[in-house]
Design a protein around this motif. Structure first.
Motif, PDB file in Angstrom:
ATOM      1  N   ASP A 337       0.834  -1.202   0.000  1.00 48.94           N
ATOM      2  CA  ASP A 337       0.000   0.000   0.000  1.00 48.94           C
ATOM      3  C   ASP A 337       0.865   1.247   0.000  1.00 48.94           C
ATOM      4  O   ASP A 337       0.583   2.212  -0.691  1.00 48.94           O
ATOM      5  CB  ASP A 337      -0.952  -0.007   1.207  1.00 48.94           C
ATOM      6  CG  ASP A 337      -0.230  -0.151   2.542  1.00 48.94           C
ATOM      7  OD1 ASP A 337       0.909  -0.659   2.567  1.00 48.94           O
ATOM      8  OD2 ASP A 337      -0.799   0.245   3.577  1.00 48.94           O
ATOM      9  N   ARG A 341       5.128   4.052   6.250  1.00 42.59           N
ATOM     10  CA  ARG A 341       4.630   3.943   7.628  1.00 42.59           C
ATOM     11  C   ARG A 341       4.589   2.478   8.093  1.00 42.59           C
ATOM     12  O   ARG A 341       5.040   1.582   7.380  1.00 42.59           O
ATOM     13  CB  ARG A 341       3.250   4.587   7.741  1.00 42.59           C
ATOM     14  CG  ARG A 341       2.168   3.826   7.013  1.00 42.59           C
ATOM     15  CD  ARG A 341       0.798   4.439   7.288  1.00 42.59           C
ATOM     16  NE  ARG A 341      -0.223   3.736   6.545  1.00 42.59           N
ATOM     17  CZ  ARG A 341      -1.199   4.327   5.872  1.00 42.59           C
ATOM     18  NH1 ARG A 341      -1.288   5.643   5.840  1.00 42.59           N
ATOM     19  NH2 ARG A 341      -2.100   3.606   5.239  1.00 42.59           N
ATOM     20  N   GLU A 343       3.068  -0.051   7.867  1.00 40.30           N
ATOM     21  CA  GLU A 343       2.250  -1.021   7.117  1.00 40.30           C
ATOM     22  C   GLU A 343       3.140  -1.729   6.091  1.00 40.30           C
ATOM     23  O   GLU A 343       3.526  -2.853   6.301  1.00 40.30           O
ATOM     24  CB  GLU A 343       1.067  -0.328   6.434  1.00 40.30           C
ATOM     25  CG  GLU A 343       0.092   0.262   7.431  1.00 40.30           C
ATOM     26  CD  GLU A 343      -1.347   0.185   6.989  1.00 40.30           C
ATOM     27  OE1 GLU A 343      -1.788  -0.844   6.487  1.00 40.30           O
ATOM     28  OE2 GLU A 343      -2.043   1.209   7.177  1.00 40.30           O
ATOM     29  N   ASP A 350      -5.777  -2.481  -3.017  1.00 41.10           N
ATOM     30  CA  ASP A 350      -4.951  -1.489  -3.701  1.00 41.10           C
ATOM     31  C   ASP A 350      -4.356  -2.092  -4.973  1.00 41.10           C
ATOM     32  O   ASP A 350      -4.348  -1.470  -6.037  1.00 41.10           O
ATOM     33  CB  ASP A 350      -3.811  -1.013  -2.780  1.00 41.10           C
ATOM     34  CG  ASP A 350      -4.303  -0.492  -1.441  1.00 41.10           C
ATOM     35  OD1 ASP A 350      -5.225  -1.113  -0.862  1.00 41.10           O
ATOM     36  OD2 ASP A 350      -3.782   0.524  -0.961  1.00 41.10           O
ATOM     37  N   TRP A 402     -11.454  -6.154  -2.101  1.00 35.76           N
ATOM     38  CA  TRP A 402     -10.093  -6.505  -1.697  1.00 35.76           C
ATOM     39  C   TRP A 402      -9.870  -7.985  -2.056  1.00 35.76           C
ATOM     40  O   TRP A 402      -8.997  -8.314  -2.850  1.00 35.76           O
ATOM     41  CB  TRP A 402      -9.903  -6.224  -0.195  1.00 35.76           C
ATOM     42  CG  TRP A 402      -9.458  -4.810   0.082  1.00 35.76           C
ATOM     43  CD1 TRP A 402      -8.229  -4.417   0.538  1.00 35.76           C
ATOM     44  CD2 TRP A 402     -10.217  -3.599  -0.097  1.00 35.76           C
ATOM     45  NE1 TRP A 402      -8.178  -3.053   0.644  1.00 35.76           N
ATOM     46  CE2 TRP A 402      -9.377  -2.519   0.264  1.00 35.76           C
ATOM     47  CE3 TRP A 402     -11.498  -3.296  -0.538  1.00 35.76           C
ATOM     48  CZ2 TRP A 402      -9.793  -1.192   0.210  1.00 35.76           C
ATOM     49  CZ3 TRP A 402     -11.914  -1.973  -0.595  1.00 35.76           C
ATOM     50  CH2 TRP A 402     -11.071  -0.949  -0.232  1.00 35.76           C
ATOM     51  N   HIS A 630       1.023   6.305  -2.162  1.00 34.16           N
ATOM     52  CA  HIS A 630       0.002   5.258  -2.197  1.00 34.16           C
ATOM     53  C   HIS A 630      -0.441   5.133  -3.646  1.00 34.16           C
ATOM     54  O   HIS A 630      -1.132   5.993  -4.157  1.00 34.16           O
ATOM     55  CB  HIS A 630      -1.177   5.735  -1.351  1.00 34.16           C
ATOM     56  CG  HIS A 630      -1.579   4.815  -0.275  1.00 34.16           C
ATOM     57  ND1 HIS A 630      -0.819   4.601   0.846  1.00 34.16           N
ATOM     58  CD2 HIS A 630      -2.696   4.057  -0.113  1.00 34.16           C
ATOM     59  CE1 HIS A 630      -1.451   3.749   1.645  1.00 34.16           C
ATOM     60  NE2 HIS A 630      -2.581   3.397   1.078  1.00 34.16           N
TER      61      HIS A 630
HETATM   62  C1  BGC Z   1      -4.119   0.835   3.662  1.00 36.68           C
HETATM   63  C2  BGC Z   1      -4.977   0.847   2.443  1.00 36.68           C
HETATM   64  C3  BGC Z   1      -5.845  -0.353   2.521  1.00 36.68           C
HETATM   65  C4  BGC Z   1      -6.739  -0.109   3.681  1.00 36.68           C
HETATM   66  C5  BGC Z   1      -7.862  -1.039   3.880  1.00 36.68           C
HETATM   67  C6  BGC Z   1      -5.019   1.013   4.840  1.00 36.68           C
HETATM   68  O1  BGC Z   1      -4.385   1.114   6.035  1.00 36.68           O
HETATM   69  O2  BGC Z   1      -3.097   1.752   3.621  1.00 36.68           O
HETATM   70  O3  BGC Z   1      -4.467   1.275   1.301  1.00 36.68           O
HETATM   71  O4  BGC Z   1      -6.466  -0.745   1.374  1.00 36.68           O
HETATM   72  O5  BGC Z   1      -6.020   0.063   4.865  1.00 36.68           O
HETATM   73  O6  BGC Z   1      -8.948  -0.368   3.712  1.00 36.68           O
END
Ligand code: BGC
Length: 728
Positions: A337, A341, A343, A350, A402, A630
């Protein structure tokens, strides 16, 4: 020569590494003439190899990120020229992504960190016909590396003063070797090198350098100090409204490089994890900063670049630049994503929305093929697809749009590259997902795990908005599309018993019953609802009506979109395919928030997560979820390739066996050109106007058949360059 990695033993530190890197090494002699020699290596974590003081190969972040519980890739390097009579090989390994559960670890730092392990074989062929194999085993030594901390989120610390304790014998561990597979996708490599462009003394008096480009990769710098001096470099993507360094949006990720000097002038480049950044805050330089001492190296999966777009509009060109850099920064073995950060996760939604654009920009076949393998591995027994792949966060309940990545991506790859293999490999996963949807029905459609039209702007500004469109409606629509895809894939593969048309039609009927009024008008009055009704062919005969209502909503909103993650990728298609091309362009050219071009007014060099990541007054939309890298909204690029430039591939001729070039010129542009290196060669479409006439230049390769549709008239295309000048 065959490698013997499956005979080697996994070596792991004998006590918890606590995020330290470990050097596993071995000395060996060679006393005959070598014809060829290879090193085959892998790791649970991240490794790099050095033979006789030289880096082996040009791969970064090996062995590549996979769903490691099931599959770990290995790499084979030619080391013939690096061998000497007396040899010293070091395999440095860091925990990397190994079995990370970021959300759990970050909320509970006392959980043990991941322990790295490494495995390798050296296979040598001598001139006299004999061979020798050196395997990782208990004759190897291990000691702590001077990289005293490495973490995918927190960064890297190198202590030049560190003298490791006496090496000890490495201890083989019991870990399966049948998870080892050769590299599947293009390895990650060091790509563009970007020099620092500016040194800033910020209003707060801090030393900050600017690379002029947001990106993901390694950091290289020189420093000199006294023994024990500490140099720190912290990553940031943007400055705050006062021009100060800002990285609150990294949340718990420290994203910091620390170098502890041994008193010698040093040049250091990070290597065991990647950083997302444009700016670096420097500590330890005390104002003595020379920007020539800093460079950044973009690091990503080494896919072949295939797509280019250029226009006479500098904003559109910058938008395309930002799309490309969004992809470069997030295609590092896994489509993440965001690269900065806490993640850096393979969010399926995405990847699904950006897959088409990504696959025109670059040849992503191997990249996604590898990631789809991870997805198959992580699919739950009943068919659910977790939100992120690899499923680091251990999520189990699926979200619509998703999870549908498991069908949309293989199908998209099949259409663009024309290779059935991608459908064959993934069909069982696709079918299992379709069956999950059908068997769970309302339990799934009504689940609270859906992300909805994530981040849409048709509800009041809230942190994690699921948008204003009924989630049940969206989920049912997207499921229709998924069931159709699985059915078409079964037809391509000639597989019986996987025709879900009836189920798709039933769903359509239920959607009409529930979400249309007695006069058969869609009751959901949001932009995304109309976009999805068209995109998912809920009632194709009514597309003109849906588009008219959509156009009215856009116009009522001062020609601005309100769509989120699910609606935005198809918004311009829904308009231009149904008679509203001018409005589609108006949205594309829109500079007011929310729009694709608004972030440019704030200096964006990559795609943003939020349309208003930085607001008009320079303040941040939020600190908690505000990535400036992103790629998802970069999906608009595929509309430019396939509609503005009109390069359309066709479902019945996958892999560009036949193309229709049907450009959509707009008077606000004088020139637009898109080109794609397809599986069959270069296809390009260009249009240029002088106000009175328009000239189309279309190139197709030898073995493609094609037609052009220009001002509604059809023309056959011949291989090579075709030129048409029509009056306006
Ligand atoms: C991510 C998104 C992801 C989403 C889920 C976020 O924290 O960065 O891009 O799809 O969570 O909705």
């Amino acid at each position: 020569m065959t490698n013997h990695i499956s005979d080697a033993r996994w070596l792991a530190p004998s006590e918890p590494a606590n995020k330290r890197c470990i050097d596993f090494y071995k000395d060996f002699d060679i006393d005959s003439d070598v014809v060829s020699a290879t090193l085959t290596a892998s790791a649970l974590g991240v490794y790099k190899a050095e033979l006789n003081g030289k880096k082996v190969g040009d791969i970064a972040l090996a062995p590549g990120r996979t769903s490691m519980r099931y599959t770990v890739m290995y790499q084979t390097y030619d080391i013939t020229d690096l061998l000497k009579n007396k040899n010293h090989i070091i395999l440095t390994v860091a925990g990397g992504w190994k079995s990370l559960y970021p959300h759990e670890i970050l909320s509970n730092p006392s959980l043990p960190s991941a322990e790295p392990a490494v495995i390798a074989s050296i296979d040598i062929e001598y001139a006299d016909g004999t061979t020798q194999t050196i395997l990782t085993d208990c004759t190897w030594k291990m000691q702590y590396s001077k990289i005293v901390m490495s973490d995918p989120y927190d960064g890297e610390t190198y202590d030049a003063t560190f003298t490791p304790p006496q090496p000890v014998n490495a201890e083989p561990i019991m870990y399966p070797r049948n998870c080892l597979v050769p590299q599947i996708n293009e390895p990650t490599r060091e790509k563009e090198i970007i020099k620092a462009v500016k040194y800033l003394k910020t209003p707060l008096g801090e030393d900050v350098i600017d690379f002029g480009q947001n990106m993901a990769g390694f950091i290289e710098f020189s420093c000199s100090g006294k023994k024990g001096d500490v140099f720190e470099l912290e990553c940031g993507e943007t400055l705050d409204k006062n021009g100060n360094f800002y990285n609150d949006n990294y949340r718990k990720a420290k994203a910091k490089v620390t170098y502890i000097s041994d008193g010698k002038k040093a040049k250091y480049k990070t290597s065991m994890s990647f950083f997302g950044f444009r700016y670096l805050r420097l500590t330890g330089w005390n104002g003595q900063v020379d920007i020539k001492d800093f460079s950044a190296t973009a690091v990503y999966s080494d896919m072949e670049r295939t797509g280019y777009i250029e226009t006479d509009n500098k904003d559109l060109n910058q938008l395309f630049h930002n799309i490309i850099w969004g992809q470069r920064s997030n295609f590092i073995d896994v489509p993440t994503d965001c690269p900065q950060r806490d993640e850096k996760l393979g969010w399926t939604g995405d990847a699904q929305v950006f897959c088409k654009c990504a696959s025109l920009n670059y040849n992503t076949y191997n990249f996604f093929r590898k990631w789809l393998m991870d997805m198959r591995n992580d699919q739950r027994p009943q068919g659910a697809i977790p939100h992120v792949i690899p499923n680091n966060a251990n999520w189990a309940s699926p979200s619509s749009s998703w999870a549908d990545a498991c069908c949309i991506i293989p199908w998209q790859l099949y259409l663009i590259y024309g290779n059935k293999q991608i459908l064959e490999e993934n069909f069982m996963m696709m079918k299992a997902w379709a069956e999950y949807i059908i068997s769970k029905d309302d339990e799934y459609f009504n689940s609270d795990k859906h992300f909805g039209d994530w981040l849409s702007t048709d509800v009041p500004d809230t942190l994690y908005t699921k948008g204003g469109t009924s989630i049940r409606f969206m989920t049912m629509c997207v499921s229709v599309k998924t069931l159709e895809i699985v059915t078409k894939a079964a037809e391509v593969l000639k597989i019986r018993g996987a025709d879900f048309r009836e189920e798709a039609d039933n769903l359509r009927r239920r959607i009409v019953n529930e979400f249309f009024d007695k006069d058969y008008h869609l009751k959901e009055k949001t932009q995304t609802a109309f976009v999805l009704a068209i995109e998912c062919s809920i009632w194709p005969e009514k597309n003109a009506e849906f588009a008219e209502e959509l156009a009215k909503l856009v116009e009522k909103n001062s020609n601005r979109m309100t769509t989120g993650f699910v609606g935005t990728p198809y918004l311009l298609y829904a308009l231009s395919d149904n008679g509203y091309t001018e409005l589609a362009y108006t949205l594309l050219f829109q500079k007011e928030y929310p729009s694709w071009l608004y972030p440019l007014s704030k200096g964006a060099t990559t795609m943003w997560e939020h349309w208003d990541g930085i607001k008009e007054d320079g303040s941040m939309w939020s600190d908690t979820m505000n990535s400036f890298n992103h790629y998802a909204y970069g999906a608009v690029g595929d509309w430019i390739y396939t509609r503005a430039a009109g390069i359309q591939y066709e479902e019945q001729y996958p892999g560009f066996k036949h193309v229709t070039i049907s450009p959509l010129p707009d008077p606000r542009l004088k020139y637009l050109k898109a080109s794609i290196v397809t599986e069959r060669g270069l296809v390009s479409s260009e249009w240029k106007t002088n106000g009175k006439a328009i000239t189309y230049t279309i190139v197709i390769p030898d073995d493609i058949k094609g037609i052009a549709v220009l001002s509604k008239k059809k023309y056959d295309l011949k291989p090579g360059t075709n030129e048409f000048t029509l009056s306006l």
